[in-house]
Write a protein that holds these residues in place. Structure first.
Motif, mmCIF file in Angstrom:
data_model
loop_
_atom_site.group_PDB
_atom_site.id
_atom_site.type_symbol
_atom_site.label_atom_id
_atom_site.label_comp_id
_atom_site.label_asym_id
_atom_site.label_seq_id
_atom_site.Cartn_x
_atom_site.Cartn_y
_atom_site.Cartn_z
ATOM 1 N N GLU A 83 56.390 50.907 40.292
ATOM 2 C CA GLU A 83 56.909 50.786 41.650
ATOM 3 C C GLU A 83 56.380 49.550 42.357
ATOM 4 O OE1 GLU A 83 56.204 54.327 43.837
ATOM 5 O OE2 GLU A 83 57.484 55.598 42.595
ATOM 6 N N SER A 84 55.171 49.137 42.004
ATOM 7 C CA SER A 84 54.570 47.982 42.666
ATOM 8 C C SER A 84 53.495 47.374 41.774
ATOM 9 C CB SER A 84 53.934 48.402 43.992
ATOM 10 O OG SER A 84 52.836 49.286 43.755
ATOM 11 N N GLU A 85 53.087 46.177 42.129
ATOM 12 C CA GLU A 85 51.992 45.514 41.432
ATOM 13 C C GLU A 85 50.706 46.327 41.570
ATOM 14 O OE1 GLU A 85 51.320 40.917 41.246
ATOM 15 O OE2 GLU A 85 50.110 41.671 42.920
ATOM 16 N N GLU A 86 50.503 46.870 42.748
ATOM 17 C CA GLU A 86 49.308 47.678 43.008
ATOM 18 C C GLU A 86 49.246 48.878 42.078
ATOM 19 O OE1 GLU A 86 51.343 46.504 45.265
ATOM 20 O OE2 GLU A 86 50.093 45.172 46.482
ATOM 21 N N GLU A 87 50.387 49.558 41.882
ATOM 22 C CA GLU A 87 50.417 50.712 41.002
ATOM 23 C C GLU A 87 50.102 50.309 39.567
ATOM 24 O OE1 GLU A 87 53.399 54.413 39.957
ATOM 25 O OE2 GLU A 87 54.171 52.369 39.780
ATOM 26 N N MET A 88 50.627 49.196 39.122
ATOM 27 C CA MET A 88 50.388 48.718 37.765
ATOM 28 C C MET A 88 48.892 48.512 37.506
ATOM 29 S SD MET A 88 51.838 45.216 35.996
ATOM 30 C CE MET A 88 51.173 44.194 37.344
ATOM 31 N N PHE A 89 48.237 47.824 38.411
ATOM 32 C CA PHE A 89 46.802 47.576 38.247
ATOM 33 C C PHE A 89 45.998 48.877 38.367
ATOM 34 C CE2 PHE A 89 47.878 43.121 38.778
ATOM 35 C CZ PHE A 89 46.914 42.476 38.022
ATOM 36 N N ARG A 90 46.406 49.751 39.244
ATOM 37 C CA ARG A 90 45.688 51.018 39.417
ATOM 38 C C ARG A 90 45.755 51.850 38.140
ATOM 39 N NH1 ARG A 90 47.140 56.093 40.526
ATOM 40 N NH2 ARG A 90 49.329 55.512 40.898
ATOM 41 N N LEU A 91 46.929 51.925 37.531
ATOM 42 C CA LEU A 91 47.095 52.702 36.309
ATOM 43 C C LEU A 91 46.338 52.072 35.141
ATOM 44 C CD1 LEU A 91 50.867 53.678 36.576
ATOM 45 C CD2 LEU A 91 48.873 55.157 36.921
ATOM 46 N N LYS A 128 43.739 36.987 42.861
ATOM 47 C CA LYS A 128 44.293 38.336 43.011
ATOM 48 C C LYS A 128 43.881 39.219 41.838
ATOM 49 C CE LYS A 128 48.227 38.824 45.031
ATOM 50 N NZ LYS A 128 49.687 38.881 45.368
ATOM 51 N N MET A 129 43.886 38.655 40.612
ATOM 52 C CA MET A 129 43.412 39.405 39.444
ATOM 53 C C MET A 129 41.976 39.872 39.663
ATOM 54 S SD MET A 129 43.628 40.525 36.218
ATOM 55 C CE MET A 129 44.997 39.697 35.376
ATOM 56 N N ARG A 130 41.151 38.988 40.192
ATOM 57 C CA ARG A 130 39.750 39.336 40.424
ATOM 58 C C ARG A 130 39.624 40.462 41.451
ATOM 59 N NH1 ARG A 130 35.632 39.338 37.513
ATOM 60 N NH2 ARG A 130 36.335 41.442 37.884
ATOM 61 N N GLU A 131 40.478 40.437 42.469
ATOM 62 C CA GLU A 131 40.455 41.485 43.498
ATOM 63 C C GLU A 131 40.882 42.836 42.920
ATOM 64 O OE1 GLU A 131 42.928 40.148 46.638
ATOM 65 O OE2 GLU A 131 41.648 38.434 47.168
ATOM 66 N N TYR A 132 41.926 42.828 42.108
ATOM 67 C CA TYR A 132 42.426 44.077 41.537
ATOM 68 C C TYR A 132 41.422 44.710 40.565
ATOM 69 C CZ TYR A 132 47.273 43.746 43.267
ATOM 70 O OH TYR A 132 48.405 43.719 44.054
ATOM 71 N N LEU A 133 40.718 43.857 39.825
ATOM 72 C CA LEU A 133 39.788 44.348 38.805
ATOM 73 C C LEU A 133 38.347 44.020 39.182
ATOM 74 C CD1 LEU A 133 41.760 43.356 35.557
ATOM 75 C CD2 LEU A 133 41.869 45.492 36.867
ATOM 76 N N ASP A 134 38.034 44.161 40.446
ATOM 77 C CA ASP A 134 36.745 43.724 40.974
ATOM 78 C C ASP A 134 35.566 44.385 40.284
ATOM 79 O OD1 ASP A 134 35.134 42.275 42.953
ATOM 80 O OD2 ASP A 134 34.668 44.282 43.712
ATOM 81 N N ASP A 135 35.714 45.627 39.842
ATOM 82 C CA ASP A 135 34.597 46.362 39.247
ATOM 83 C C ASP A 135 34.518 46.202 37.734
ATOM 84 O OD1 ASP A 135 36.999 47.710 38.978
ATOM 85 O OD2 ASP A 135 36.067 49.692 38.946
ATOM 86 N N LEU A 136 35.365 45.365 37.147
ATOM 87 C CA LEU A 136 35.396 45.186 35.703
ATOM 88 C C LEU A 136 35.040 43.758 35.310
ATOM 89 C CD1 LEU A 136 38.716 47.089 34.885
ATOM 90 C CD2 LEU A 136 36.382 47.970 34.700
ATOM 91 N N ASP A 137 34.462 43.602 34.124
ATOM 92 C CA ASP A 137 34.212 42.268 33.568
ATOM 93 C C ASP A 137 35.514 41.762 32.960
ATOM 94 O OD1 ASP A 137 31.571 42.304 34.318
ATOM 95 O OD2 ASP A 137 30.827 42.968 32.360
ATOM 96 N N VAL A 138 35.946 40.590 33.398
ATOM 97 C CA VAL A 138 37.237 40.048 32.970
ATOM 98 C C VAL A 138 37.045 38.657 32.374
ATOM 99 C CG1 VAL A 138 39.565 39.373 33.670
ATOM 100 C CG2 VAL A 138 38.446 41.330 34.773
ATOM 101 N N ALA A 139 37.540 38.464 31.155
ATOM 102 C CA ALA A 139 37.552 37.147 30.519
ATOM 103 C C ALA A 139 38.915 36.514 30.751
ATOM 104 C CB ALA A 139 37.278 37.268 29.030
ATOM 105 N N VAL A 140 38.918 35.247 31.100
ATOM 106 C CA VAL A 140 40.167 34.514 31.339
ATOM 107 C C VAL A 140 40.382 33.508 30.226
ATOM 108 C CG1 VAL A 140 41.308 32.831 32.835
ATOM 109 C CG2 VAL A 140 40.153 34.812 33.833
ATOM 110 N N GLU A 141 41.580 33.562 29.634
ATOM 111 C CA GLU A 141 41.959 32.590 28.606
ATOM 112 C C GLU A 141 43.178 31.812 29.069
ATOM 113 O OE1 GLU A 141 43.632 32.532 24.037
ATOM 114 O OE2 GLU A 141 41.883 33.791 24.513
#
Length: 286
Positions: A83-91, A128-141
């Motif tokens: 339904e939204s970008e927010e829902e996608m990241f939440r799931l 925005k990616m960093r905001e959505y996944l703020d509590d996770l370690d994220v590698a960027v390629e």
């Protein structure tokens, strides 16, 4: 510490016991490597039952490098099934939650497409990616050379540090804008990711939109000993506590054997205590 693994566990016959069932592939894989790149999450956000099954089939010190869903990195074509970008990241966050709780989620891999170039707009996408996944370690390629151009390279690495992103260092053919140079530089003190795609220049240039078999040639490469020695030297010099090295050159089935040779060259333990082991060079039990 250098931790070595492969992309996926379902297509590496060298690491499976002859007596194992098809459903035992991950268990066998975990007897050889401490990490794996989980690619199925790129194609679909995985149900909790799959995640918990994989957690249960791996040793306590095993880690999954989970590839971000394609809709999160701009690969998805057409309308997103949410339904939204927010829902996608939440799931997505809910999906990987059990791995985080189990201590088996060293990082999320956000791999951006070759057309994702260094622009102000795309810097905003990363924020925005960093905001959505703020509590996770994220590698960027990155897969567009502009991020590492003379003009933007320092700014790119400084930005990754500022946003607490893990740098994904890539070894791949140098084939124009859609490839990036090998830049073995850490952006975090604790973790760096290194992905080895092979050096098949002709295969790398294949057009993925037109050639249905492009994936079969893109990663078709067998690293020789001199190349692996060079990589081992460069990787050992990366200033992170842990460096995660993933071999992605498996179109011809070379990844597992190359990873084992790399581990031998780098002086990394190649057998996990208590697990049935196979000699990748002779095919006999150790």
């Amino acid at each position: 510490m250098i931790r070595v693994g492969l992309t996926g566990w379902g297509d590496h016959p060298d690491v499976y016991s002859p007596a194992s069932k098809k459903t035992d592939k991950l268990k066998d894989y975990g007897g050889h490597f401490k990490i794996v790149e989980l690619d199925s999450t790129f194609y679909a956000i995985q149900p909790e039952r799959n995640i918990r099954k994989w957690i249960g089939e791996t040793p306590d010190d095993f880690g999954f490098i989970v590839k971000a869903y394609q809709g999160m990195t701009g690969h998805h074509r057409g309308r997103l099934p949410y339904e939204s970008e927010e829902e996608m990241f939440r799931l997505f966050r809910l999906s990987v939650g059990p791995m985080l709780e189990a201590g088996k989620l060293p990082m999320i891999l956000a791999q951006y497409p070759p057309w994702f170039d260094c622009t102000k707009e795309n810097v905003g996408v990363l924020r925005k990616m960093r905001e959505y996944l703020d509590d996770l370690d994220v590698a960027v390629e990155f897969r567009h050379q502009s991020w590492y151009s003379e003009k933007y390279r320092k700014g790119t690495l400084d930005f990754l540090r500022e946003q607490r992103f893990i740098h994904s260092v890539c070894d791949e053919p140098q084939a124009g804008d859609g490839s990036v140079p090998f830049v073995p530089e850490a952006t975090r003190e604790d973790k760096t990711l290194v992905r080895l795609h092979g050096r098949n220049t002709a295969g790398w240039k294949a057009n993925g939109r037109d050639d249905k078999k492009w994936r079969e040639v893109r990663y078709l490469y067998d690293y020789n000993d001199n190349e692996l020695k060079g990589l081992a030297g460069e990787i050992s010099g990366i200033s992170s506590e842990d460096v995660f090295v993933v071999f992605n050159n498996n179109s011809g089935g070379h990844a597992a054997e190359n990873a084992k040779r790399f581990m031998g060259i780098a002086g990394i333990e190649t057998a996990r205590p208590g697990a049935q082991q196979l000699d990748l060079f002779g095919g006999e039990d150790l």
